[in-house]
Design a protein around this motif. Structure first.
Motif, mmCIF file in Angstrom:
data_model
loop_
_atom_site.group_PDB
_atom_site.id
_atom_site.type_symbol
_atom_site.label_atom_id
_atom_site.label_comp_id
_atom_site.label_asym_id
_atom_site.label_seq_id
_atom_site.Cartn_x
_atom_site.Cartn_y
_atom_site.Cartn_z
ATOM 1 N N ALA A 535 0.867 -1.181 0.000
ATOM 2 C CA ALA A 535 0.000 0.000 0.000
ATOM 3 C C ALA A 535 0.901 1.228 0.000
ATOM 4 O O ALA A 535 2.131 1.120 0.097
ATOM 5 C CB ALA A 535 -0.929 -0.007 1.218
ATOM 6 N N SER A 536 0.308 2.388 -0.126
ATOM 7 C CA SER A 536 1.104 3.617 -0.182
ATOM 8 C C SER A 536 1.899 3.798 1.104
ATOM 9 O O SER A 536 1.437 3.464 2.193
ATOM 10 C CB SER A 536 0.196 4.821 -0.413
ATOM 11 O OG SER A 536 -0.718 4.958 0.659
ATOM 12 N N SER A 537 3.094 4.334 0.956
ATOM 13 C CA SER A 537 3.985 4.557 2.094
ATOM 14 C C SER A 537 4.696 5.887 1.894
ATOM 15 O O SER A 537 4.968 6.282 0.744
ATOM 16 C CB SER A 537 5.006 3.416 2.200
ATOM 17 O OG SER A 537 6.001 3.713 3.161
ATOM 18 N N PRO A 538 5.006 6.591 2.964
ATOM 19 C CA PRO A 538 5.700 7.886 2.805
ATOM 20 C C PRO A 538 7.154 7.744 2.373
ATOM 21 O O PRO A 538 7.799 8.738 2.047
ATOM 22 C CB PRO A 538 5.594 8.510 4.198
ATOM 23 C CG PRO A 538 5.419 7.356 5.125
ATOM 24 C CD PRO A 538 4.654 6.322 4.361
ATOM 25 N N TYR A 539 7.693 6.524 2.372
ATOM 26 C CA TYR A 539 9.098 6.323 2.037
ATOM 27 C C TYR A 539 9.225 5.263 0.947
ATOM 28 O O TYR A 539 8.493 4.275 0.940
ATOM 29 C CB TYR A 539 9.899 5.888 3.269
ATOM 30 C CG TYR A 539 9.612 6.723 4.493
ATOM 31 C CD1 TYR A 539 10.160 7.993 4.627
ATOM 32 C CD2 TYR A 539 8.781 6.243 5.496
ATOM 33 C CE1 TYR A 539 9.877 8.770 5.746
ATOM 34 C CE2 TYR A 539 8.498 7.009 6.615
ATOM 35 C CZ TYR A 539 9.049 8.275 6.736
ATOM 36 O OH TYR A 539 8.761 9.038 7.837
ATOM 37 N N GLY A 540 10.161 5.483 0.049
ATOM 38 C CA GLY A 540 10.385 4.530 -1.025
ATOM 39 C C GLY A 540 11.778 4.685 -1.600
ATOM 40 O O GLY A 540 12.638 5.387 -1.048
ATOM 41 N N SER A 541 12.002 4.033 -2.752
ATOM 42 C CA SER A 541 13.331 4.037 -3.362
ATOM 43 C C SER A 541 13.757 5.433 -3.811
ATOM 44 O O SER A 541 14.951 5.701 -3.973
ATOM 45 C CB SER A 541 13.350 3.080 -4.554
ATOM 46 O OG SER A 541 12.352 3.446 -5.496
ATOM 47 N N SER A 542 12.789 6.323 -4.046
ATOM 48 C CA SER A 542 13.131 7.671 -4.508
ATOM 49 C C SER A 542 13.220 8.699 -3.382
ATOM 50 O O SER A 542 13.480 9.874 -3.633
ATOM 51 C CB SER A 542 12.081 8.140 -5.530
ATOM 52 O OG SER A 542 10.794 8.200 -4.925
ATOM 53 N N THR A 543 13.019 8.243 -2.139
ATOM 54 C CA THR A 543 13.049 9.173 -1.005
ATOM 55 C C THR A 543 14.446 9.765 -0.818
ATOM 56 O O THR A 543 15.445 9.033 -0.815
ATOM 57 C CB THR A 543 12.616 8.466 0.291
ATOM 58 O OG1 THR A 543 11.296 7.950 0.130
ATOM 59 C CG2 THR A 543 12.638 9.427 1.471
ATOM 60 N N ALA A 544 14.516 11.063 -0.667
ATOM 61 C CA ALA A 544 15.776 11.742 -0.370
ATOM 62 C C ALA A 544 15.876 11.917 1.145
ATOM 63 O O ALA A 544 15.097 12.659 1.743
ATOM 64 C CB ALA A 544 15.829 13.090 -1.069
ATOM 65 N N PHE A 545 16.805 11.222 1.753
ATOM 66 C CA PHE A 545 16.951 11.265 3.205
ATOM 67 C C PHE A 545 17.888 12.399 3.610
ATOM 68 O O PHE A 545 18.941 12.606 2.996
ATOM 69 C CB PHE A 545 17.473 9.927 3.728
ATOM 70 C CG PHE A 545 16.498 8.796 3.554
ATOM 71 C CD1 PHE A 545 15.438 8.641 4.428
ATOM 72 C CD2 PHE A 545 16.621 7.905 2.497
ATOM 73 C CE1 PHE A 545 14.519 7.614 4.269
ATOM 74 C CE2 PHE A 545 15.720 6.873 2.326
ATOM 75 C CZ PHE A 545 14.664 6.728 3.207
ATOM 76 N N ASP A 546 17.480 13.117 4.650
ATOM 77 C CA ASP A 546 18.308 14.207 5.159
ATOM 78 C C ASP A 546 19.474 13.691 5.985
ATOM 79 O O ASP A 546 20.537 14.311 6.021
ATOM 80 C CB ASP A 546 17.450 15.153 6.010
ATOM 81 C CG ASP A 546 16.316 15.762 5.206
ATOM 82 O OD1 ASP A 546 16.605 16.499 4.252
ATOM 83 O OD2 ASP A 546 15.141 15.476 5.518
ATOM 84 N N ARG A 547 19.248 12.569 6.678
ATOM 85 C CA ARG A 547 20.300 11.988 7.513
ATOM 86 C C ARG A 547 20.238 10.478 7.414
ATOM 87 O O ARG A 547 19.148 9.896 7.337
ATOM 88 C CB ARG A 547 20.168 12.427 8.979
ATOM 89 C CG ARG A 547 20.229 13.935 9.148
ATOM 90 C CD ARG A 547 20.099 14.367 10.595
ATOM 91 N NE ARG A 547 19.856 15.800 10.669
ATOM 92 C CZ ARG A 547 20.811 16.725 10.706
ATOM 93 N NH1 ARG A 547 22.063 16.363 10.697
ATOM 94 N NH2 ARG A 547 20.494 18.011 10.765
ATOM 95 N N GLU A 548 21.408 9.843 7.431
ATOM 96 C CA GLU A 548 21.489 8.388 7.383
ATOM 97 C C GLU A 548 22.445 7.918 8.477
ATOM 98 O O GLU A 548 23.592 8.354 8.532
ATOM 99 C CB GLU A 548 21.950 7.910 6.009
ATOM 100 C CG GLU A 548 20.984 8.293 4.888
ATOM 101 C CD GLU A 548 21.334 7.665 3.550
ATOM 102 O OE1 GLU A 548 22.023 6.614 3.558
ATOM 103 O OE2 GLU A 548 20.919 8.205 2.502
#
Length: 689
Positions: A535-548
């Motif tokens: 189902a839809s999720s706020p995070y995916g392969s195209s998500t740009a993360f600010d911190r890792e």
């Protein structure tokens, strides 16, 4: 698999330490035999055998690292490759190039090459000892160039000192050959010096490991910014001044991050913490620490959107108590962590928590003061948040059960609720049942439901999208985790049990309350990462993360911690209070890679936030979006998870096997410019773990 690989590595390293040490002793005998017409060939042959055995063991260790890399990945070998491999590979190269060729020469040639035979062998011994030390006691979990060169520098320094020492010894032996008794006395002297040095070092380390009487809980000296920008390194502790600023950024105290201070609460509760002698269903008597005279404590049921007010009154718990709302994203001041968001509530004192329940689902509450003891003693209970306007008696039959381990003179007793024997519950066939399973123990529990098909409707209070039908599954729940199971009551009995545990605890549901228990004997482990449908999720392969960030979970076989010697549990090679603090800014989208290199399960619990699981062992999840507050990370597992930094404060991030947390596996997530006036230590009486 991890346990097998690392277990074999441990055995190989122990064997290497022994073999290289013994080979060094045999090589030493060559220099004595060479100058007194002894049997040089005998010692030379024995030394060569020792070298071959040692080198074979080294190549076995190296092959083991390749297998770990292939089967588990880089995170599981990076410390071995970057830091440990050079400590063994370089001396091994010198042994092959220098020691072994000279050992093949004629007897008369040996005295001139003695130093180049002995020094590489002894250097190899030191390198192996350093490797064993790093694997068992001081894990370089996330290695860097500085760490690698430091240990390599130690090895090179030792090699140089050994070379000078052996050169001096050979020159002395040329003119004065010590007798056997003199060599024994000299060896005993070396052993005595070593033992005195080791004992002195241990005593110093034991004293140095003691926590100060008062200290900040959040470590602001070891900040990890996750590669983010806009970070300003500021202290996270202050005294009475709540308005200080750094570089123009106003500081905010956790005491100001509260729930609504005014308004009539929709639900109001009072919990009294006190000691009671309670009887289990078997008749065993236990001194329990209770809320309102019972354990588990009263079940608190509220609705989403309710303003909840809970007053905690401590009657007689000497160490003090708090209330932590496990899995509920409350404002920071309401989180109930002694020494960070409040002071512990001491006997005769009270404290009031107020917050709005902005979510739904199965949660629980427990004390977060000396939690490894207080939760085990019974200071916990269920906290259920229903949808808006829904009453508890509406909809399916709603049953909550909490698994827990009690320590008794006869050993550990596992219960469901407060029953250590079989419970019977009458349920009319055709009734829709929602069974809320809460693991209030530190140990992983495996639940089974036999006699009907069922669905896992929610995990950690968060719904599963289109859950599939299950039978014969093993529901593995880490410490602090929760599963909601739904089923339709059939005509025949249904048995809830704890899989293969030495306990009679369980529940039999039947139409007349008289059914016979039939626990599941065999089953397959339920995998939540492939359950349900996407189902839809706020995070995916195209998500740009600010911190890792990266969290490496590991074990130190032995170490000194707060004045005691124990096995310790580490994050990124360190134990609290030296674990890193992950620093974020409000609004950051954060990804964390969590890797378990230890032999134990670690249910990782981040306060104040819910994490979304992205992948397991390199594979993206294929089922429903998986939103958790307690992630069970088993040995050899690697997860990628994401969350949004949307709840400012100072938050614990720790293993919810609370004994592990109390032995070092605790760290923190901190928002920039958030401070606390609270401290931990004997002087303050605050001891959250």
């Amino acid at each position: 698999m991890l346990e097998v690989f690392y277990g074999m590595e441990f055995i190989i390293l122990v064997a290497l330490v022994f073999v290289w040490g013994l080979t060094g002793l045999m090589a030493n005998n060559i220099k004595y035999a060479a100058f007194r017409n002894g049997n040089v060939n005998l010692w030379s042959r024995m030394t060569r055998i020792g070298l071959w055995v040692g080198l074979i063991l080294f190549f076995l260790w190296f092959a083991m690292m390749i297998l770990i890399l292939l089967f588990l990945g880089w995170f599981f070998v990076m410390d071995r490759v970057v830091v440990i491999l050079p400590l063994m590979a370089l001396p091994a190269l010198f042994v092959i190039r220098s020691s072994m060729p000279k050992l093949k020469k004629a007897d008369s040639a040996i005295p001139d090459g003695l130093i180049s035979i002995l020094a590489p062998i002894h250097t190899m011994s030191i390198g192996t000892i350093l490797a064993f030390y790093l694997v068992t006691i001081n894990v370089p979990a996330i290695p860097d160039v500085k760490e690698s060169t430091t240990y390599l520098g130690i090895l090179i320094l030792c090699a140089g000192l050994l070379w000078l020492y052996q050169k001096r010894r050979v020159e002395r032996i040329r003119f004065r050959q010590p007798g056997f008794a003199a060599r024994i006395r000299r060896g005993a002297g070396f052993a005595a010096v070593f033992m005195i040095a080791a004992l002195s070092g241990y005593t110093w380390s034991l004293q140095a490991s003691k926590f100060p009487e008062s200290m900040e809980m959040v470590n602001h000296d070891l900040i990890d910014d996750g590669g983010g920008t806009g970070f300003v390194n500021v202290s996270m502790h202050h005294g009475s001044d709540h308005s200080q600023a750094t570089n123009g950024n106003k500081m905010v105290s956790v005491v100001d991050l509260t729930g609504p201070k005014t308004g009539e609460p929709d639900k109001r509760f009072t919990l009294y913490a006190e000691k009671k002698m309670l009887k289990l269903s078997s008749g065993r008597t236990i001194e329990a620490w209770t809320f309102n005279g019972q354990s588990p404590g009263p079940q608190l049921v509220v609705n989403k959107g309710d303003l909840v007010e809970v007053t905690l009154v401590n009657k007689d718990i000497d160490q003090g108590v708090t209330l932590h709302w496990h899995g509920v994203d409350v404002p920071n001041a309401e989180d109930g962590v002694a020494g960070m968001t409040q002071d512990a509530v001491m006997p005769g004192e009270s404290y009031t928590y107020r917050f709005v329940a902005n979510e739904t689902g199965s949660h629980w509450y427990h004390s977060h003061q000396v939690s490894s003891i207080q939760v085990q003693k019974g200071l916990f209970g269920a906290f259920i948040i229903l949808p808006e306007n829904q009453k508890r008696n509406e909809g399916p039959l709603d049953i909550t059960t909490l698994a827990h381990d009690w320590e008794t003179p006869e050993g550990t007793v596992t219960t469901l609720d407060f029953s250590d024997t079989l419970q019977a519950k009458a349920v009319k066939p055709g009734t829709e049942v929602r069974l809320r399973l809460v693991n209030g123990s530190s140990e992983t529990k495996i639940f089974t439901l036999n006699g009907t098909s069922y669905k896992v409707a929610a995990i950690d209070g968060n719904d599963i999208h289109e859950p599939g039908t299950l039978t014969g599954s093993l529901l593995k729940i880490g410490g602090g985790g929760r599963y909601d199971v739904t089923f339709t009551m059939p005509e025949k009995p249904v048995t809830l049990a704890l899989y293969h545990e030495n306990t009679e605890s369980g529940i039999v549901f039947s139409k007349d309350g008289q059914g016979k228990a039939e626990a599941l004997e065999e089953g397959t482990v339920f995998d939540p990462t492939s359950y349900g449908t996407p189902a839809s999720s706020p995070y995916g392969s195209s998500t740009a993360f600010d911190r890792e960030f990266t969290m490496i979970l590991d074990q130190l076989y032995v170490g000194n911690y707060n004045g005691k010697t124990n096995q310790l549990w580490a994050i990124n090679g360190e134990v609290f209070p030296h674990t890193p603090t992950f620093m974020v800014q409000e609004g950051d989208i954060v990804k964390t890679t969590i890797v378990n290199k230890s032999f134990a399960d670690h249910p990782i619990h981040l306060h104040g936030h819910h994490i979304h699981v992205l992948s397991k062992n390199g594979k993206p999840i294929s089922g429903s979006p998986l939103v958790l507050d307690t992630l069970l990370v088993e040995p050899g597992d690697m997860y990628e998870v994401a969350f949004t930094a949307n709840n400012p404060g100072l938050w614990m991030d720790h293993c919810h096997n609370l004994e592990h947390a109390a032995q070092g596996m605790t760290m923190h997530l901190a928002y920039q410019n958030i401070t606390t006036p609270f401290t931990i230590g004997d002087r303050t009486g605050n001891h959250p773990e």
